[in-house]
Design an enzyme around this catalytic site. Sequence first.
Site, PDB file in Angstrom:
ATOM      1  N   CYS A 287     -11.079   3.493   6.630  1.00 31.89           N
ATOM      2  CA  CYS A 287      -9.724   3.696   6.110  1.00 31.89           C
ATOM      3  C   CYS A 287      -8.696   3.106   7.053  1.00 31.89           C
ATOM      4  O   CYS A 287      -7.656   2.644   6.625  1.00 31.89           O
ATOM      5  CB  CYS A 287      -9.466   5.181   5.921  1.00 31.89           C
ATOM      6  SG  CYS A 287      -9.774   6.127   7.414  1.00 31.89           S
ATOM      7  N   GLU A 384      -6.905  -2.344  -0.928  1.00 35.40           N
ATOM      8  CA  GLU A 384      -7.899  -2.008   0.086  1.00 35.40           C
ATOM      9  C   GLU A 384      -9.236  -2.655  -0.294  1.00 35.40           C
ATOM     10  O   GLU A 384      -9.823  -2.315  -1.319  1.00 35.40           O
ATOM     11  CB  GLU A 384      -8.053  -0.488   0.146  1.00 35.40           C
ATOM     12  CG  GLU A 384      -8.934  -0.026   1.274  1.00 35.40           C
ATOM     13  CD  GLU A 384      -9.023   1.489   1.344  1.00 35.40           C
ATOM     14  OE1 GLU A 384      -9.151   2.132   0.274  1.00 35.40           O
ATOM     15  OE2 GLU A 384      -8.974   2.025   2.461  1.00 35.40           O
TER      16      GLU A 384
HETATM   17  P1  NAD Z   1     -14.042   7.759  -3.645  1.00 39.24           P
HETATM   18  O1  NAD Z   1     -12.667   8.306  -3.840  1.00 39.24           O
HETATM   19  O2  NAD Z   1     -14.649   6.983  -4.728  1.00 39.24           O
HETATM   20  O3  NAD Z   1     -15.067   8.942  -3.304  1.00 39.24           O
HETATM   21  C1  NAD Z   1     -14.855   9.837  -2.242  1.00 39.24           C
HETATM   22  C2  NAD Z   1     -15.544  11.152  -2.543  1.00 39.24           C
HETATM   23  O4  NAD Z   1     -14.958  11.719  -3.693  1.00 39.24           O
HETATM   24  C3  NAD Z   1     -17.038  11.027  -2.847  1.00 39.24           C
HETATM   25  O5  NAD Z   1     -17.707  12.150  -2.327  1.00 39.24           O
HETATM   26  C4  NAD Z   1     -17.060  11.056  -4.366  1.00 39.24           C
HETATM   27  O6  NAD Z   1     -18.298  11.521  -4.870  1.00 39.24           O
HETATM   28  C5  NAD Z   1     -15.935  12.027  -4.661  1.00 39.24           C
HETATM   29  N1  NAD Z   1     -15.301  11.881  -5.980  1.00 39.24           N
HETATM   30  C6  NAD Z   1     -15.142  10.762  -6.725  1.00 39.24           C
HETATM   31  N2  NAD Z   1     -14.498  11.058  -7.876  1.00 39.24           N
HETATM   32  C7  NAD Z   1     -14.233  12.380  -7.855  1.00 39.24           C
HETATM   33  C8  NAD Z   1     -13.588  13.282  -8.755  1.00 39.24           C
HETATM   34  N3  NAD Z   1     -13.076  12.869  -9.926  1.00 39.24           N
HETATM   35  N4  NAD Z   1     -13.489  14.579  -8.417  1.00 39.24           N
HETATM   36  C9  NAD Z   1     -13.983  15.017  -7.242  1.00 39.24           C
HETATM   37  N5  NAD Z   1     -14.619  14.224  -6.351  1.00 39.24           N
HETATM   38  C10 NAD Z   1     -14.732  12.911  -6.650  1.00 39.24           C
HETATM   39  O7  NAD Z   1     -13.946   6.925  -2.303  1.00 39.24           O
HETATM   40  P2  NAD Z   1     -15.101   6.043  -1.618  1.00 39.24           P
HETATM   41  O8  NAD Z   1     -15.023   4.685  -2.182  1.00 39.24           O
HETATM   42  O9  NAD Z   1     -16.378   6.759  -1.622  1.00 39.24           O
HETATM   43  O10 NAD Z   1     -14.586   6.079  -0.118  1.00 39.24           O
HETATM   44  C11 NAD Z   1     -13.795   5.119   0.404  1.00 39.24           C
HETATM   45  C12 NAD Z   1     -12.329   5.558   0.396  1.00 39.24           C
HETATM   46  O11 NAD Z   1     -12.140   6.644   1.300  1.00 39.24           O
HETATM   47  C13 NAD Z   1     -11.429   4.466   0.881  1.00 39.24           C
HETATM   48  O12 NAD Z   1     -10.287   4.381   0.066  1.00 39.24           O
HETATM   49  C14 NAD Z   1     -11.059   4.919   2.278  1.00 39.24           C
HETATM   50  O13 NAD Z   1      -9.862   4.381   2.757  1.00 39.24           O
HETATM   51  C15 NAD Z   1     -11.007   6.381   2.122  1.00 39.24           C
HETATM   52  N6  NAD Z   1     -11.131   7.046   3.438  1.00 39.24           N
HETATM   53  C16 NAD Z   1     -10.011   7.651   3.973  1.00 39.24           C
HETATM   54  C17 NAD Z   1     -10.083   8.237   5.216  1.00 39.24           C
HETATM   55  C18 NAD Z   1      -8.849   8.897   5.830  1.00 39.24           C
HETATM   56  O14 NAD Z   1      -9.020   9.675   6.767  1.00 39.24           O
HETATM   57  N7  NAD Z   1      -7.651   8.629   5.353  1.00 39.24           N
HETATM   58  C19 NAD Z   1     -11.287   8.250   5.921  1.00 39.24           C
HETATM   59  C20 NAD Z   1     -12.396   7.634   5.358  1.00 39.24           C
HETATM   60  C21 NAD Z   1     -12.301   7.046   4.100  1.00 39.24           C
END
Ligand code: NAD
Length: 490
Positions: A287, A384
Amino acid sequence: MAVATEREYGLFIGGEFVEPASGEIRELREPATGEPLARAAMAGEADIDRAVDAARAALDGPWGKTPGTERSRLLHALADAITANRKELAELEARNVGKAISSVKAELAGSTENFRYYASAIASIAGRSNPIGGSLLFYSQKEPVGVAGQIVPWNYPLLMATWKLAPALAAGCAVVLKPDPQTPLSVLRIAELATEVGFPAGAINIAPGDGPTTGAYLVKHPGVDKVAFTGSTRTGGEIMRLCSEPIKRLTLELGGKSPNLVFADADLADAIPASVWAIYSSAGQSCEARSRLLVERSIYDDVVGRVTELSQRVRVGDPLDAETQMGSLISTGHRDRVHGFVDGAREDGAEITTGGEIGDGPGAFYPPTVIAQTDNSIRAAQEEIFGPVVTVIPFEDEADAVRIANDVKYGLMATVWTGDPARGHRVAGRIKSGTVGINMPYTAFPGIPFGGYKQSGFGRELALETLDLYLETKSVVTYTGTRPTNPFGL
Ligand code: NAD
């Protein structure tokens, strides 16, 4: 190998591994090889019900009665257990995520420090009593919010889980954590270690599963009092909506498109290698990845050339090789998405100075890639990408640099490279992001608040502020006059 392949992991509910009511066991493959790694149970709705019940029972029972001093001891004991099992955990994480083990070792160290930080921070949980005037006496006390539903992504499965678990447990909450279904292994092992060191059953429950079904069910669950989410901005918006009925406390750690500003007066011998690290660490699946390199026009061509050359020297390969600096991406599907952004940049007229092609061979590898001769308006500069791709953009002067830095919907992190200390602080003050590093690539440290402005979310992790997000404040008021008030004079 310390890690047994083909092991089957259950759900972790009520202090033990259990069979999923869903009946679903999924095979996990190593992203770097495509080979089978393990099998893991996936939670369905009945499993989430069971996990939330276990968390509630823990709060109403032994965990709710555990005093802060004992919670502190348990958090330290868990940090010790992680350290004692670091080789196994590092290999498990590197193989599950495809990430270079050198990165994972640093993440493990950060995880233990995080538990230790919150073990100490428990001492700061306190109410207050201040003079109100008249005969009123007031004091406040802090109480755990209750059951925390926590959702984490696949890019730092262990680190993100520990960022969430430690403050929640320090505050006295019980947790149901849903890891990404691709990467549940390390946090399942952490939960097992937590039970071994003495955390009461139900304080920590781990229920991997798909986001839109199992994750959404957890978020909406009436037995969950607070939701803490790390993931994409798009999903964060959906979680906000789901948290509205019944209303829940919420914190969101979302995406980023973080700028790295290099002024002509910077020490380029420091700035350039650090900028290369700041994008390719974790293969750009971070992120906080500084995915936009903003460079003062007078040194632009020189910096593009040097970044291109250093990008070609990053050691990409076997995640388990200690010399590897960048492993594979999480999956070939994600790699295709990353590659689509690079193709899009080509179509937008940008120049790809290195990388930008999918190689032969197994695994979800993608090379360090530099997009140059473009501006901040193209999709590759606004969205991103979440891969090892940096877009290098020229700026004219300080005002232009700040304007471009802020010209994205995100605001998570920024780095400024300059030989002028006053400019460093001036620019830091004008950038809209949760963290700004001056002449250092910055990684997150326990004690320093981490979180977003704008569409990068709200709430802070890693710091004292985080504890408050897991606590309610109760105000108790009484009267110290000789007679109680009788406003109606009855
Ligand atoms: P994502 O939003 O697709 O998924 C993240 C999590 O949410 C997973 O466990 C997924 O199963 C769950 N999820 C997905 N849809 C959902 C819903 N409708 N309801 C509840 N849970 C749901 O993200 P990703 O692609 O897996 O992760 C990457 C993203 O995470 C990037 O955008 C990154 O920048 C962000 N990130 C942010 C930080 C921070 O501290 N700001 C840290 C790490 C990653």
